[in-house]
Motif scaffolding. Structure first.
Motif, mmCIF file in Angstrom:
data_model
loop_
_atom_site.group_PDB
_atom_site.id
_atom_site.type_symbol
_atom_site.label_atom_id
_atom_site.label_comp_id
_atom_site.label_asym_id
_atom_site.label_seq_id
_atom_site.Cartn_x
_atom_site.Cartn_y
_atom_site.Cartn_z
ATOM 1 N N SER A 131 0.818 -1.197 0.063
ATOM 2 C CA SER A 131 0.014 0.009 0.177
ATOM 3 C C SER A 131 0.793 1.227 -0.032
ATOM 4 O O SER A 131 0.511 2.184 -0.535
ATOM 5 C CB SER A 131 -1.070 -0.029 1.105
ATOM 6 N N GLU A 132 1.946 1.204 0.749
ATOM 7 C CA GLU A 132 2.870 2.464 0.734
ATOM 8 C C GLU A 132 3.380 2.652 -0.491
ATOM 9 O O GLU A 132 3.556 3.625 -1.169
ATOM 10 C CB GLU A 132 3.970 2.150 1.727
ATOM 11 N N TYR A 133 3.818 1.364 -1.395
ATOM 12 C CA TYR A 133 4.568 1.511 -2.594
ATOM 13 C C TYR A 133 3.362 2.178 -3.451
ATOM 14 O O TYR A 133 3.732 3.077 -4.640
ATOM 15 C CB TYR A 133 4.816 0.128 -3.191
ATOM 16 N N ALA A 134 2.051 1.824 -3.343
ATOM 17 C CA ALA A 134 1.087 2.487 -4.235
ATOM 18 C C ALA A 134 0.782 3.964 -4.028
ATOM 19 O O ALA A 134 0.197 4.666 -4.759
ATOM 20 C CB ALA A 134 -0.161 1.454 -4.300
ATOM 21 N N GLY A 135 1.386 4.362 -2.811
ATOM 22 C CA GLY A 135 1.105 5.694 -2.760
ATOM 23 C C GLY A 135 -0.184 5.892 -1.474
ATOM 24 O O GLY A 135 -0.767 6.952 -1.429
ATOM 25 N N VAL A 136 -0.629 4.815 -0.754
ATOM 26 C CA VAL A 136 -1.549 4.657 -0.103
ATOM 27 C C VAL A 136 -1.155 5.092 1.350
ATOM 28 O O VAL A 136 -0.294 4.408 1.833
ATOM 29 C CB VAL A 136 -2.452 3.451 -0.036
ATOM 30 N N ALA A 137 -1.908 5.987 2.060
ATOM 31 C CA ALA A 137 -1.392 6.469 3.396
ATOM 32 C C ALA A 137 -1.812 5.446 4.333
ATOM 33 O O ALA A 137 -3.086 4.648 4.034
ATOM 34 C CB ALA A 137 -2.027 7.743 3.884
ATOM 35 N N PRO A 138 -1.332 5.070 5.476
ATOM 36 C CA PRO A 138 -1.699 4.192 6.582
ATOM 37 C C PRO A 138 -3.021 4.643 6.745
ATOM 38 O O PRO A 138 -3.338 5.531 7.204
ATOM 39 C CB PRO A 138 -0.582 4.321 7.386
ATOM 40 N N GLY A 139 -3.883 3.450 6.892
ATOM 41 C CA GLY A 139 -5.256 3.678 7.337
ATOM 42 C C GLY A 139 -6.129 4.195 6.373
ATOM 43 O O GLY A 139 -7.399 4.120 6.499
ATOM 44 N N GLU A 140 -5.752 4.552 5.223
ATOM 45 C CA GLU A 140 -6.607 4.981 3.872
ATOM 46 C C GLU A 140 -7.582 4.252 3.506
ATOM 47 O O GLU A 140 -8.626 4.486 2.982
ATOM 48 C CB GLU A 140 -5.678 5.773 2.997
ATOM 49 N N VAL A 141 -7.020 2.819 3.145
ATOM 50 C CA VAL A 141 -7.845 1.756 2.625
ATOM 51 C C VAL A 141 -7.675 0.569 3.385
ATOM 52 O O VAL A 141 -6.764 0.434 4.260
ATOM 53 C CB VAL A 141 -7.571 1.354 1.011
ATOM 54 N N GLN A 142 -8.850 -0.259 3.438
ATOM 55 C CA GLN A 142 -8.757 -1.483 4.261
ATOM 56 C C GLN A 142 -8.250 -2.663 3.460
ATOM 57 O O GLN A 142 -7.613 -3.502 4.058
ATOM 58 C CB GLN A 142 -10.350 -1.775 4.486
#
Length: 173
Positions: A131-142
């Motif tokens: 998720s971090e690699y995709a650019g998603v902030a922690p807790g942004e998606v399940q």
């Protein structure tokens, strides 16, 4: 009298079970109808161009907002490195932020490399190196779906899609 009341209660419970079963069946039928419509649209869009970058961009645009909040697609450059070729988020401002984030990335997480090697789609929790690699902030998606893109036995890259708010992906997705 008690016998009649018991019988009426039994019929009522049976009617409630039937109504619940009908609701579940209707929901499943609607979900399948949406999937069939998505697949039909995807087939048309993906066959519309011979330019692979345009086709990949069209794929990201189909996935968001139909199936996911976010979609990123990375292609193998031939030397083992991945290059982000498509980024799409439901919020266009967030898309621009993610594109900037992608340009700053240098290394591919081991988890992504492993999924490319395994060559099988995978359901992943929202708080991971992927998720971090995709650019998603922690807790942004399940949850995320990670799909290695394979054509004629060759792994071309990887697609990462993040679930919409309030609707985590499951194995049916």
């Amino acid at each position: 009298m008690r016998l009649l009341a018991r019988e009426a209660m039994g019929r009522r419970q049976e009617a409630e079970r039937d109504a619940a079963d009908a609701k579940i069946a209707r929901s499943a039928a609607e979900r399948e109808e949406r999937r069939a419509a998505f697949l039909a649209a995807a087939g048309q869009e993906l066959a519309a161009s011979l330019d692979y970058l345009q086709t990949i961009e069209a794929l990201a645009n189909l996935i968001v907002p139909s199936l996911a909040e976010l979609c990123v697609i990375n292609l193998d450059d031939g030397d083992g490195t991945l290059r982000r070729v498509a980024t799409r988020h439901r919020d266009s401002e967030r898309t621009r932020e993610l594109q900037v984030h992608a340009n700053k990335q240098r290394s591919v997480p081991e988890a992504v490399e492993r999924l490319i090697t395994e060559r099988a789609p995978k359901l992943v929790g929202g708080s991971s190196a992927i998720s971090e690699y995709a650019g998603v902030a922690p807790g942004e998606v399940q949850s995320l779906i990670v799909v290695p893109m394979i054509s004629r036995g060759v792994t071309l890259g990887i697609l990462i899609a993040a679930a919409r708010d309030g609707r985590p992906f499951n194995t049916d997705d």
